[in-house]
Design an enzyme around this catalytic site. Structure first.
Site, PDB file in Angstrom:
ATOM      1  N   SER A 101       1.209  -1.247   0.016  1.00  0.00           N
ATOM      2  CA  SER A 101       0.036   0.103   0.232  1.00  0.00           C
ATOM      3  C   SER A 101       0.728   1.672  -0.137  1.00  0.00           C
ATOM      4  CB  SER A 101      -1.014   0.340   1.589  1.00  0.00           C
ATOM      5  OG  SER A 101      -0.456  -0.055   2.775  1.00  0.00           O
ATOM      6  N   ASP A 145      -5.322   6.716   9.771  1.00  0.00           N
ATOM      7  CA  ASP A 145      -4.446   5.329  10.489  1.00  0.00           C
ATOM      8  C   ASP A 145      -3.019   5.918  11.022  1.00  0.00           C
ATOM      9  OD1 ASP A 145      -2.985   5.361   8.035  1.00  0.00           O
ATOM     10  OD2 ASP A 145      -4.286   4.175   7.066  1.00  0.00           O
ATOM     11  N   HIS A 179      -0.134   4.814   6.605  1.00  0.00           N
ATOM     12  CA  HIS A 179      -0.483   5.824   5.565  1.00  0.00           C
ATOM     13  C   HIS A 179       0.220   6.965   5.385  1.00  0.00           C
ATOM     14  CE1 HIS A 179      -2.489   1.661   5.391  1.00  0.00           C
ATOM     15  NE2 HIS A 179      -1.235   1.563   4.168  1.00  0.00           N
TER      16      HIS A 179
END
Length: 184
Positions: free
Chosen positions: A10, A160, A163
């Site tokens: 990611s 979060d 990221h």
């Protein structure tokens, strides 16, 4: 035209960005390449949630095109899932070996990951060393900590806190670019 494959999870894919096609690390590197008028095309081979084993499994698909520079960013999901550092090392080495076998003249770069120093134990300590060992053993260009200057900073990350935000990726691109530019 030469191809640069960013192969990762990611953090390569640009998870959570409004427009990963313009804000992810591969996109920002392409912008720097274009500004310098270099003959390279960047390919984003990031897959959110991927582990080193997952990367090894899907590698063949990405090697079906000519690759001149291979940028490897995998491993942090392994630690999140409790996969042993030895297994992560073995999988990452197998990825590197396959890339070198298919493209013997490929230039390689490794994006290192770190676990915060406050995480105790041999597991964390061992994980911190695998990226340097891989880079040294394979004579790869090396960024010791992919998230340097961004990790743990709320204003540079998505809610979060795992990221990077678009602003965070601009910092990462500025950190990574000198290493990649040296390969080009």
């Amino acid at each position: 035209m030469h191809h640069i494959l960013f192969f990762g999870d990611s953090l390569t894919a640009g998870y959570g960005l409004k427009n990963a096609k313009t804000e992810s690390l591969p996109a920002l590197v392409q912008q720097k390449i274009d500004a310098d008028k270099l003959p390279y095309h960047v390919i984003n081979g990031g897959l959110s949630g991927d582990t080193s084993a997952g990367g090894l499994f899907r590698l063949d698909y990405w090697l079906n095109r000519p690759i001149h520079v291979f940028v490897l960013e995998l491993g942090i999901n392994d630690i999140i899932r409790g996969i042993s550092p030895q297994t992560t090392y073995k999988n990452l080495q197998a990825i590197i070996d396959q890339v070198k076998q298919k493209y013997p003249t490929v230039k390689l770069a490794l994006m290192g990951m770190e676990i915060p120093a406050f995480v105790p134990g041999s597991f964390a300590a061992e994980f911190r060393t695998i990226f340097r060992k891989l880079a040294d053993a394979n004579q790869m260009a090396f960024v010791p900590f992919y998230l340097a200057g961004v990790a743990g900073k709320p204003h540079l990350n998505l809610p979060d806190m795992l990221h990077p935000s678009a602003e965070g990726y601009r910092i990462i691109a500025d950190n990574v670019w000198p290493v990649l530019h040296g390969l080009l």
